[in-house]
Design a protein around this motif. Structure first.
Motif, short mmCIF file in Angstrom:
data_model
loop_
_atom_site.label_atom_id
_atom_site.label_comp_id
_atom_site.label_asym_id
_atom_site.label_seq_id
_atom_site.Cartn_x
_atom_site.Cartn_y
_atom_site.Cartn_z
N GLU A 251 -3.78 4.16 -7.78
CA GLU A 251 -4.52 5.18 -6.32
C GLU A 251 -5.78 4.86 -6.49
OE1 GLU A 251 -4.41 9.29 -4.29
OE2 GLU A 251 -2.80 9.13 -6.00
N VAL A 252 -6.47 5.63 -7.78
CA VAL A 252 -7.99 5.50 -7.64
C VAL A 252 -9.07 4.13 -7.50
CG1 VAL A 252 -10.31 5.85 -8.99
CG2 VAL A 252 -8.57 7.70 -8.74
N SER B 35 -15.15 11.72 -0.06
CA SER B 35 -14.15 11.64 -1.32
C SER B 35 -14.11 11.87 -2.55
CB SER B 35 -14.72 10.69 -2.56
OG SER B 35 -13.66 10.12 -3.48
N ARG C 216 -12.70 11.68 -5.50
CA ARG C 216 -13.66 12.55 -6.94
C ARG C 216 -14.63 11.52 -7.12
NH1 ARG C 216 -8.21 11.54 -8.81
NH2 ARG C 216 -6.63 10.77 -7.40
N LEU D 235 0.91 -1.59 -0.12
CA LEU D 235 -0.06 -0.04 0.29
C LEU D 235 0.61 1.00 -0.07
CD1 LEU D 235 -3.05 -1.12 2.66
CD2 LEU D 235 -3.03 -0.54 -0.43
N LEU E 150 -10.31 -0.42 -1.16
CA LEU E 150 -10.10 -0.05 0.40
C LEU E 150 -11.60 0.25 1.18
CD1 LEU E 150 -6.59 0.73 0.82
CD2 LEU E 150 -7.07 -1.64 1.45
N GLY E 151 -12.31 1.16 0.38
CA GLY E 151 -13.11 1.54 0.71
C GLY E 151 -14.64 0.56 0.95
N SER F 145 -8.43 2.59 -3.43
CA SER F 145 -8.98 3.95 -2.26
C SER F 145 -10.28 3.16 -2.73
CB SER F 145 -8.96 5.11 -2.99
OG SER F 145 -7.29 5.58 -2.77
N THR F 146 -10.83 2.85 -4.20
CA THR F 146 -11.83 2.10 -4.02
C THR F 146 -12.21 0.60 -3.45
OG1 THR F 146 -12.02 3.48 -5.59
CG2 THR F 146 -13.81 1.23 -5.32
#
Length: 104
Positions: free
Chosen positions: A68-69, A102, A104, A60, A75-76, A72-73
């Motif tokens: 990254e997107v 977020s 984004r 990570l 992990l969310g 992040s998605t």
């Protein structure tokens, strides 16, 4: 009277447990986390959630900005699944989850 009350409580507890198991199963159907074997370069287990790869903790900190997107998605979604499980099972989480939104 005490035996009847104890039996009713046990029956209620079993119904609650069955409902919790059903709800956990339904949450797992929404957020499926399959394990696949990656063959290259060596056999490694690769986990994903809803088709996005879940990076290991050591990877990570070295995530490519282009990924990254996705990271992040993923992990969310994983955190949302964890919070959902904790709510269903009525267990407190060790750390408080904050929802800043977020960018984004």
């Amino acid at each position: 009277a005490e035996a009847a009350t104890a039996e009713r409580l046990r029956a209620l507890w079993l119904r609650l447990r069955c409902r919790q198991m059903r709800m956990l199963h339904e949450a797992c159907q929404v957020y499926q986390i399959p394990i696949e074997q990656a063959v290259q370069p060596k056999k490694v287990e690769v986990w994903s959630i809803k088709g996005l790869p879940l990076a290991s903790v050591d990877k990570l900190c070295r995530v490519d900005l282009r990924e990254e997107v996705q990271v992040s998605t993923a992990l969310g979604w994983l955190v949302h699944l964890l919070v959902t499980f904790a709510g269903i099972l009525e267990v407190p989480l060790r750390f408080e989850m904050r929802y800043p939104g977020s960018s984004r």
